[in-house]
Scaffold this motif. Structure first.
Motif, PDB file in Angstrom:
ATOM      1  N   GLU A   1     -24.777  70.794 -17.871  1.00 46.15           N
ATOM      2  CA  GLU A   1     -26.364  71.215 -17.189  1.00 46.15           C
ATOM      3  C   GLU A   1     -26.761  69.895 -17.622  1.00 46.15           C
ATOM      4  OE1 GLU A   1     -27.997  74.589 -18.062  1.00 46.15           O
ATOM      5  OE2 GLU A   1     -29.744  74.154 -16.630  1.00 46.15           O
ATOM      6  N   GLU A   2     -27.227  69.770 -18.943  1.00 46.13           N
ATOM      7  CA  GLU A   2     -27.966  68.676 -19.886  1.00 46.13           C
ATOM      8  C   GLU A   2     -27.444  67.375 -18.413  1.00 46.13           C
ATOM      9  OE1 GLU A   2     -28.112  70.556 -24.036  1.00 46.13           O
ATOM     10  OE2 GLU A   2     -27.147  69.610 -23.388  1.00 46.13           O
TER      11      GLU A   2
ATOM     12  N   SER B   1     -25.759  66.756 -16.217  1.00 46.69           N
ATOM     13  CA  SER B   1     -26.344  66.967 -14.267  1.00 46.69           C
ATOM     14  C   SER B   1     -27.651  66.116 -14.688  1.00 46.69           C
ATOM     15  CB  SER B   1     -26.977  68.161 -14.076  1.00 46.69           C
ATOM     16  OG  SER B   1     -24.935  68.691 -13.651  1.00 46.69           O
ATOM     17  N   LEU B   2     -28.922  67.290 -15.434  1.00 52.05           N
ATOM     18  CA  LEU B   2     -29.925  66.675 -15.076  1.00 52.05           C
ATOM     19  C   LEU B   2     -30.565  64.540 -16.116  1.00 52.05           C
ATOM     20  CD1 LEU B   2     -31.575  70.024 -16.858  1.00 52.05           C
ATOM     21  CD2 LEU B   2     -32.262  69.623 -14.185  1.00 52.05           C
TER      22      LEU B   2
ATOM     23  N   ALA C   1     -24.609  65.269  -9.315  1.00 51.34           N
ATOM     24  CA  ALA C   1     -25.659  65.138  -9.323  1.00 51.34           C
ATOM     25  C   ALA C   1     -25.979  63.557  -9.171  1.00 51.34           C
ATOM     26  CB  ALA C   1     -26.240  65.485 -10.953  1.00 51.34           C
TER      27      ALA C   1
ATOM     28  N   ARG D   1     -30.020  70.159  -5.314  1.00 51.34           N
ATOM     29  CA  ARG D   1     -29.955  70.579  -6.553  1.00 51.34           C
ATOM     30  C   ARG D   1     -30.136  71.884  -7.016  1.00 51.34           C
ATOM     31  NH1 ARG D   1     -34.176  71.330 -10.770  1.00 51.34           N
ATOM     32  NH2 ARG D   1     -35.151  69.889 -11.937  1.00 51.34           N
TER      33      ARG D   1
ATOM     34  N   LEU E   1     -26.675  72.809 -10.468  1.00 49.66           N
ATOM     35  CA  LEU E   1     -27.401  73.143 -11.665  1.00 49.66           C
ATOM     36  C   LEU E   1     -26.767  74.787 -12.011  1.00 49.66           C
ATOM     37  CD1 LEU E   1     -31.299  71.713 -12.104  1.00 49.66           C
ATOM     38  CD2 LEU E   1     -28.925  71.171 -13.147  1.00 49.66           C
ATOM     39  N   GLU E   2     -26.473  75.385 -10.957  1.00 48.49           N
ATOM     40  CA  GLU E   2     -25.670  76.071 -11.158  1.00 48.49           C
ATOM     41  C   GLU E   2     -24.382  76.068 -11.528  1.00 48.49           C
ATOM     42  OE1 GLU E   2     -26.188  80.409  -8.767  1.00 48.49           O
ATOM     43  OE2 GLU E   2     -24.328  79.444  -8.119  1.00 48.49           O
TER      44      GLU E   2
ATOM     45  N   ALA F   1     -23.483  73.783 -12.644  1.00 46.77           N
ATOM     46  CA  ALA F   1     -22.878  72.834 -14.408  1.00 46.77           C
ATOM     47  C   ALA F   1     -22.635  74.075 -15.513  1.00 46.77           C
ATOM     48  CB  ALA F   1     -24.373  72.350 -14.243  1.00 46.77           C
ATOM     49  N   ARG F   2     -24.117  75.495 -14.923  1.00 43.27           N
ATOM     50  CA  ARG F   2     -24.535  76.288 -16.357  1.00 43.27           C
ATOM     51  C   ARG F   2     -22.695  76.936 -16.115  1.00 43.27           C
ATOM     52  NH1 ARG F   2     -29.418  76.690 -14.110  1.00 43.27           N
ATOM     53  NH2 ARG F   2     -29.338  77.955 -12.332  1.00 43.27           N
TER      54      ARG F   2
ATOM     55  N   CYS G   1     -20.232  71.428  -4.478  1.00 41.34           N
ATOM     56  CA  CYS G   1     -21.123  70.442  -4.890  1.00 41.34           C
ATOM     57  C   CYS G   1     -21.084  69.409  -4.637  1.00 41.34           C
ATOM     58  CB  CYS G   1     -21.012  70.170  -6.236  1.00 41.34           C
ATOM     59  SG  CYS G   1     -21.953  71.699  -7.626  1.00 41.34           S
TER      60      CYS G   1
END
Ligand SMILES: Cc1cc2nc3c(=O)[nH]c(=O)nc-3n(C[C@H](O)[C@H](O)[C@H](O)COP(=O)(O)OP(=O)(O)OC[C@H]3O[C@@H](n4cnc5c(N)ncnc54)[C@H](O)[C@@H]3O)c2cc1C
Length: 386
Positions: A66-67, A69-70, A249, A297, A301-302, A304-305, A320
């Motif tokens: 997740e990180e 991806s951000l 991402a 987005r 993120l979902e 990735a989590r 994705c």
């Protein structure tokens, strides 16, 4: 799973500052000269960009999916070539070692990949093994206490500048398909390994892509990723599974940037005595684009989590990559439309991104391959009628 929120939000702010103030002003120069200036590469090393996904124990930042991806959404808001310079090290090139490398391989390579001293690349595709990557013709023949690799890889990102190559080769010619493929770590300078000149491409100028030629390249048995023969294709799939989320991402960043650029232009360009942004047909292009940005987005993120929580996200990662790359292509097309004739002229931001993002629908699984994968997995998850 965001472990230390403050530490991560500082890192994200630093990445955003670097991209906006040091990369963005160089976008046109990089596109024109087809190269990233060396002083900027040094700054990328200092900023830690080469090591984001590598575990902290080996000198990286150890970011979660997740990180990462951000971070990828931030770095890809500037021309795609910037991220491609360090992207192998924080993506497919290092990931094979992270997921399946022996402890000795991790110690030997990960710290130097994390610092950017080494530039890695992932050499899977061959002239006759594209979408069907299991059709590997490169062979690694056991000789004495090592292997001799012979073959040719094509379209390999960073091959012309790489110092470490993850090379996939068939160690068991008796086995067809995925079985019998092994992954090897080969350093530049190994006798018999050479790379071509960079290919001329439609876009992503500044990101060199070329061939890797292997003519009887001798490597020790310890060069096999994980030390086990026949596991290479599984390593590639594990690596690509995560990379599909990364790549999705990387499609969101350009889409965000293009929506901003469209909205800005629509509010300054006047025709028929008013801003073009007052016309509902122009508003539609902006609204549809921004909606797709938010949908892509959220999906990335979902997923990735879920991956960070240990779930199998093979199908969602395909979704994705498919959705984000196709949406990014549609948004780039609308951006050219909103800019009108200017959007077709070299030097315009929409014109450049339009060329750059076209690649996203092709590599790391074409859209068709992801559609096939999603359909198969969807049908497998639902019981057939007797
Ligand atoms: C700039 C660039 C950088 C790249 N970087 C790397 C890299 O770093 N490492 C690496 O290993 N590779 C890399 N690649 C290779 C890339 O992953 C392949 O190009 C991609 O997988 C497609 O393979 P192909 O080009 O052989 O197309 P093909 O497989 O020949 O496909 C041609 C067309 O047929 C369709 N098709 C094929 N099979 C099916 C099917 N079963 N069902 C429906 N449609 C199908 C495809 O979707 C496509 O539309 C890169 C490519 C480019 C252009």
């Amino acid at each position: 799973m965001v472990r230390d929120r403050q530490k991560f939000s500082d890192l994200l702010a630093e990445v955003r500052r670097f991209i906006r103030t040091e990369c963005l002003p160089l976008e046109e120069e990089v596109d024109r000269c087809d190269a990233i200036p060396e002083p900027l590469v040094r700054r990328m090393r200092e900023t830690g960009l080469f090591g984001h996904s590598i575990p902290e124990a080996y000198g990286g930042a150890g970011l979660s999916t997740e990180e990462l991806s951000l971070v990828n959404i931030e770095v890809s808001q500037a021309a795609t070539a910037f991220r491609a310079r360090f992207g192998g090290n924080t993506g497919i090139a290092a990931e094979s070692i992270v997921v399946d490398g022996t402890e000795a391989q991790k110690q030997q390579y990960l710290p130097r990949l994390a610092s950017g001293e080494l530039t890695g690349c992932f050499a899977l595709t061959e002239p006759e093994a594209g979408s069907d990557a299991t059709a590997q013709a490169t062979v690694a023949v056991r000789e004495n206490d090592g292997y001799v690799i012979t073959g040719r890889k094509c379209f390999i990102t960073n091959a012309p500048i790489a110092s470490l190559f993850t090379v996939f080769a068939r160690t068991d010619p008796g086995k067809k398909g995925a079985d019998g493929i092994s992954a090897f770590l080969v350093e530049r300078g190994a006798p018999g390994l050479s790379t071509s000149q960079p290919c001329r491409k439609m876009g992503q100028h500044g990101s060199p892509v070329g061939e890797v030629i292997l003519e009887r390249v001798r490597v020790p048995a310890s060069a096999i990723v994980g030390g086990l023969e026949g596991q290479g294709f599984r390593t590639a799939l594990k690596t690509l599974n995560k990379q599909r989320i990364n790549l999705a991402a990387l499609c969101v960043g350009p889409a965000i940037r293009l929506v901003e650029e469209m909205a800005r232009h629509a509010q300054s360009r006047r025709q028929f005595g008013q801003h073009i942004g007052d016309f509902q047909l122009v508003q539609q292009m902006i609204a549809e684009s921004n909606t797709e940005v938010h949908a892509a987005r959220a999906l990335v993120l979902e997923t990735a989590r879920k991956r960070d929580d240990g779930a199998d996200v093979t199908m969602e990662a395909s979704m994705c990559k498919l959705f984000a790359s196709e949406a990014c292509g549609r948004i780039a097309d609308r951006a050219v439309q909103v800019f009108g004739g200017r959007g077709y002229i070299a030097g315009n931001v929409a014109e450049r991104f339009y060329r750059d993002v076209r690649l996203f629908r092709l590599y790391e699984g074409t859209s068709q391959i992801h559609l096939v994968n999603i359909a198969r997995r969807t049908m497998a998850s639902v019981q057939a009628q007797p």
